[in-house]
Write a protein that holds these residues in place. Structure first.
Motif, PDB file in Angstrom:
ATOM      1  N   ARG A   1      32.420  61.757  36.736  1.00 16.81           N
ATOM      2  CA  ARG A   1      31.557  62.525  37.648  1.00 16.81           C
ATOM      3  C   ARG A   1      32.007  63.976  37.762  1.00 16.81           C
ATOM      4  NH1 ARG A   1      27.618  59.941  40.430  1.00 16.81           N
ATOM      5  NH2 ARG A   1      27.587  61.468  42.121  1.00 16.81           N
ATOM      6  N   GLY A   2      32.347  64.555  36.614  1.00 13.69           N
ATOM      7  CA  GLY A   2      32.615  65.993  36.547  1.00 13.69           C
ATOM      8  C   GLY A   2      34.040  66.421  36.804  1.00 13.69           C
ATOM      9  N   VAL A   3      34.906  65.492  37.203  1.00 18.07           N
ATOM     10  CA  VAL A   3      36.310  65.844  37.453  1.00 18.07           C
ATOM     11  C   VAL A   3      37.205  64.775  36.832  1.00 18.07           C
ATOM     12  CG1 VAL A   3      35.792  67.087  39.586  1.00 18.07           C
ATOM     13  CG2 VAL A   3      36.388  64.653  39.684  1.00 18.07           C
ATOM     14  N   PRO A   4      38.484  65.099  36.578  1.00 16.99           N
ATOM     15  CA  PRO A   4      39.374  64.093  35.999  1.00 16.99           C
ATOM     16  C   PRO A   4      39.534  62.875  36.917  1.00 16.99           C
ATOM     17  CG  PRO A   4      40.327  66.283  35.798  1.00 16.99           C
ATOM     18  CD  PRO A   4      39.143  66.421  36.700  1.00 16.99           C
ATOM     19  N   ILE A   5      39.750  61.719  36.310  1.00 14.63           N
ATOM     20  CA  ILE A   5      39.995  60.505  37.099  1.00 14.63           C
ATOM     21  C   ILE A   5      41.148  60.726  38.070  1.00 14.63           C
ATOM     22  CG2 ILE A   5      40.792  58.104  36.958  1.00 14.63           C
ATOM     23  CD1 ILE A   5      39.296  57.884  34.301  1.00 14.63           C
ATOM     24  N   LEU A   6      42.148  61.471  37.652  1.00 15.46           N
ATOM     25  CA  LEU A   6      43.290  61.737  38.527  1.00 15.46           C
ATOM     26  C   LEU A   6      42.861  62.396  39.830  1.00 15.46           C
ATOM     27  CD1 LEU A   6      46.309  61.666  39.044  1.00 15.46           C
ATOM     28  CD2 LEU A   6      46.545  63.745  37.675  1.00 15.46           C
ATOM     29  N   SER A   7      41.852  63.226  39.792  1.00 14.88           N
ATOM     30  CA  SER A   7      41.361  63.861  41.020  1.00 14.88           C
ATOM     31  C   SER A   7      40.810  62.815  41.989  1.00 14.88           C
ATOM     32  CB  SER A   7      40.278  64.889  40.687  1.00 14.88           C
ATOM     33  OG  SER A   7      40.800  65.958  39.932  1.00 14.88           O
ATOM     34  N   HIS A   8      40.140  61.799  41.449  1.00 16.34           N
ATOM     35  CA  HIS A   8      39.626  60.719  42.297  1.00 16.34           C
ATOM     36  C   HIS A   8      40.784  59.940  42.927  1.00 16.34           C
ATOM     37  CE1 HIS A   8      35.368  60.988  41.002  1.00 16.34           C
ATOM     38  NE2 HIS A   8      35.889  61.411  39.860  1.00 16.34           N
ATOM     39  N   VAL A   9      41.818  59.674  42.131  1.00 21.30           N
ATOM     40  CA  VAL A   9      42.981  58.954  42.646  1.00 21.30           C
ATOM     41  C   VAL A   9      43.636  59.751  43.772  1.00 21.30           C
ATOM     42  CG1 VAL A   9      45.232  57.977  42.075  1.00 21.30           C
ATOM     43  CG2 VAL A   9      43.351  57.801  40.432  1.00 21.30           C
ATOM     44  N   LEU A  10      43.842  61.043  43.526  1.00 17.26           N
ATOM     45  CA  LEU A  10      44.497  61.879  44.533  1.00 17.26           C
ATOM     46  C   LEU A  10      43.696  61.932  45.830  1.00 17.26           C
ATOM     47  CD1 LEU A  10      45.750  64.810  42.292  1.00 17.26           C
ATOM     48  CD2 LEU A  10      47.154  63.159  43.535  1.00 17.26           C
TER      49      LEU A  10
ATOM     50  N   GLU B   1      34.486  51.109  29.784  1.00 13.49           N
ATOM     51  CA  GLU B   1      34.866  51.039  31.199  1.00 13.49           C
ATOM     52  C   GLU B   1      34.707  52.396  31.881  1.00 13.49           C
ATOM     53  OE1 GLU B   1      37.952  47.265  30.939  1.00 13.49           O
ATOM     54  OE2 GLU B   1      38.754  49.309  30.929  1.00 13.49           O
ATOM     55  N   LEU B   2      34.865  53.471  31.126  1.00 13.93           N
ATOM     56  CA  LEU B   2      34.607  54.784  31.699  1.00 13.93           C
ATOM     57  C   LEU B   2      33.126  54.920  32.050  1.00 13.93           C
ATOM     58  CD1 LEU B   2      35.620  57.574  32.508  1.00 13.93           C
ATOM     59  CD2 LEU B   2      35.336  58.307  30.126  1.00 13.93           C
ATOM     60  N   SER B   3      32.258  54.404  31.196  1.00 14.46           N
ATOM     61  CA  SER B   3      30.822  54.408  31.500  1.00 14.46           C
ATOM     62  C   SER B   3      30.512  53.567  32.728  1.00 14.46           C
ATOM     63  CB  SER B   3      30.028  53.877  30.296  1.00 14.46           C
ATOM     64  OG  SER B   3      30.186  54.713  29.173  1.00 14.46           O
ATOM     65  N   GLU B   4      31.163  52.420  32.835  1.00 18.51           N
ATOM     66  CA  GLU B   4      30.971  51.578  34.019  1.00 18.51           C
ATOM     67  C   GLU B   4      31.496  52.274  35.274  1.00 18.51           C
ATOM     68  OE1 GLU B   4      30.171  48.140  36.457  1.00 18.51           O
ATOM     69  OE2 GLU B   4      29.289  49.141  34.727  1.00 18.51           O
ATOM     70  N   ALA B   5      32.593  53.000  35.147  1.00 18.02           N
ATOM     71  CA  ALA B   5      33.129  53.741  36.285  1.00 18.02           C
ATOM     72  C   ALA B   5      32.145  54.803  36.764  1.00 18.02           C
ATOM     73  CB  ALA B   5      34.463  54.390  35.921  1.00 18.02           C
ATOM     74  N   GLU B   6      31.415  55.414  35.841  1.00 16.29           N
ATOM     75  CA  GLU B   6      30.381  56.380  36.228  1.00 16.29           C
ATOM     76  C   GLU B   6      29.331  55.696  37.104  1.00 16.29           C
ATOM     77  OE1 GLU B   6      29.939  59.547  35.910  1.00 16.29           O
ATOM     78  OE2 GLU B   6      31.355  60.212  34.373  1.00 16.29           O
ATOM     79  N   ARG B   7      28.930  54.492  36.709  1.00 18.75           N
ATOM     80  CA  ARG B   7      27.941  53.751  37.496  1.00 18.75           C
ATOM     81  C   ARG B   7      28.489  53.401  38.876  1.00 18.75           C
ATOM     82  NH1 ARG B   7      26.392  48.844  39.112  1.00 18.75           N
ATOM     83  NH2 ARG B   7      28.288  47.845  38.330  1.00 18.75           N
ATOM     84  N   LEU B   8      29.729  52.933  38.914  1.00 17.28           N
ATOM     85  CA  LEU B   8      30.332  52.547  40.184  1.00 17.28           C
ATOM     86  C   LEU B   8      30.547  53.766  41.090  1.00 17.28           C
ATOM     87  CD1 LEU B   8      32.978  49.933  38.978  1.00 17.28           C
ATOM     88  CD2 LEU B   8      30.763  49.506  40.053  1.00 17.28           C
ATOM     89  N   ALA B   9      30.938  54.889  40.490  1.00 17.19           N
ATOM     90  CA  ALA B   9      31.158  56.101  41.285  1.00 17.19           C
ATOM     91  C   ALA B   9      29.857  56.563  41.935  1.00 17.19           C
ATOM     92  CB  ALA B   9      31.731  57.210  40.400  1.00 17.19           C
ATOM     93  N   ALA B  10      28.750  56.417  41.227  1.00 14.18           N
ATOM     94  CA  ALA B  10      27.458  56.763  41.812  1.00 14.18           C
ATOM     95  C   ALA B  10      27.131  55.816  42.971  1.00 14.18           C
ATOM     96  CB  ALA B  10      26.367  56.681  40.748  1.00 14.18           C
ATOM     97  N   LEU B  11      27.516  54.547  42.830  1.00 12.40           N
ATOM     98  CA  LEU B  11      27.317  53.572  43.892  1.00 12.40           C
ATOM     99  C   LEU B  11      28.148  53.933  45.116  1.00 12.40           C
ATOM    100  CD1 LEU B  11      26.004  50.758  44.575  1.00 12.40           C
ATOM    101  CD2 LEU B  11      28.132  49.731  43.725  1.00 12.40           C
ATOM    102  N   VAL B  12      29.402  54.310  44.883  1.00 16.23           N
ATOM    103  CA  VAL B  12      30.279  54.715  45.986  1.00 16.23           C
ATOM    104  C   VAL B  12      29.732  55.945  46.689  1.00 16.23           C
ATOM    105  CG1 VAL B  12      32.564  55.596  46.559  1.00 16.23           C
ATOM    106  CG2 VAL B  12      32.335  53.713  44.939  1.00 16.23           C
ATOM    107  N   ALA B  13      29.290  56.937  45.895  1.00 17.47           N
ATOM    108  CA  ALA B  13      28.751  58.154  46.480  1.00 17.47           C
ATOM    109  C   ALA B  13      27.505  57.856  47.331  1.00 17.47           C
ATOM    110  CB  ALA B  13      28.417  59.151  45.378  1.00 17.47           C
ATOM    111  N   GLY B  14      26.679  56.961  46.862  1.00 15.88           N
ATOM    112  CA  GLY B  14      25.481  56.596  47.619  1.00 15.88           C
ATOM    113  C   GLY B  14      25.809  55.881  48.916  1.00 15.88           C
ATOM    114  N   ALA B  15      26.884  55.045  48.873  1.00 18.59           N
ATOM    115  CA  ALA B  15      27.249  54.284  50.067  1.00 18.59           C
ATOM    116  C   ALA B  15      27.882  55.171  51.139  1.00 18.59           C
ATOM    117  CB  ALA B  15      28.232  53.184  49.678  1.00 18.59           C
TER     118      ALA B  15
END
Length: 206
Positions: free
Chosen positions: A27-36, A189-203
């Protein structure tokens, strides 16, 4: 509790085709940014465990420590490096270990792990979901670092076999609407993470 966080990024990422999984873009930023965004809170001390040139992580402003043993011996070496880093800074509390490729870590991870080990009367705790335990996602007393060093010197490489010596509680999370410990090991799995991240953002959208 006095808490440091070690973000584990010391693997070879062979299933991803090499490179650093935490630096893959989600979603436009490194996975590490999401972890942090999920573990950097309440004044916690943060350290990144990674091998090779640390300058590639310079934009994150994190201290970087290599595995405590060479030759990519697995996540126990990264956990030990995090424990040593905390001890060198006079921290006598705990280290929370999380993978650098796990972008949906629960915000209440440390608190839930602490509750689980207190309830069980044991020194260690790890996360669980969907009938699986996640030994790499855990709470580690700094005081166990010499026992871990000795175990690794004797050839120990399995986290749950080491933690079983002392007692390790499991804190369980639901896997609906998604598993919060989903990690990104492959391009699919990176593609699936994109889908899940959109789900999280919507929630979480107001």
């Amino acid at each position: 509790m006095s808490l440091a966080v070690v973000i584990l990024a010391g693997g070879r990422a062979t299933r991803m085709g090499g490179g650093d999984k935490p630096l893959k873009v989600l979603r436009g930023v490194p996975i590490l940014s999401h972890v942090l965004a999920r573990v950097a809170r309440d004044g916690r001390a943060l350290v990144l465990n990674a091998n090779g040139d640390p300058d590639r992580f310079a934009p994150f402003g994190l201290p970087v420590v290599a595995d405590a043993e060479g030759d990519f011996p697995g996540p126990l070496a990264g956990i030990l490096a995090g424990l040593d880093w905390a001890a060198a800074r006079g921290m006598a509390g705990d280290v929370l270990s999380v993978p650098g490729d796990c972008p949906f870590i629960p915000h209440d991870l440390a608190g839930r792990l602490e509750e689980a080990r207190q309830a069980a009367g044991v020194p260690l705790a790890c996360a669980g979901s969907g009938g699986w335990t996640h030994p790499v996602i855990g709470l580690w007393p700094v005081s166990l670092r010499e026992e871990l060093r000795a175990a690794m010197a004797a050839g120990e490489r399995k986290i749950d076999r080491f933690t079983g010596r002392f007692g390790c509680a499991t804190a369980e999370w639901p896997v609906e609407p998604f598993d919060p410990f989903f990690n990104v090991n492959t391009p699919d799995e990176l593609s699936e993470a994109e889908r899940l991240a959109a789900l999280v953002a919507g929630a979480t959208r107001p």
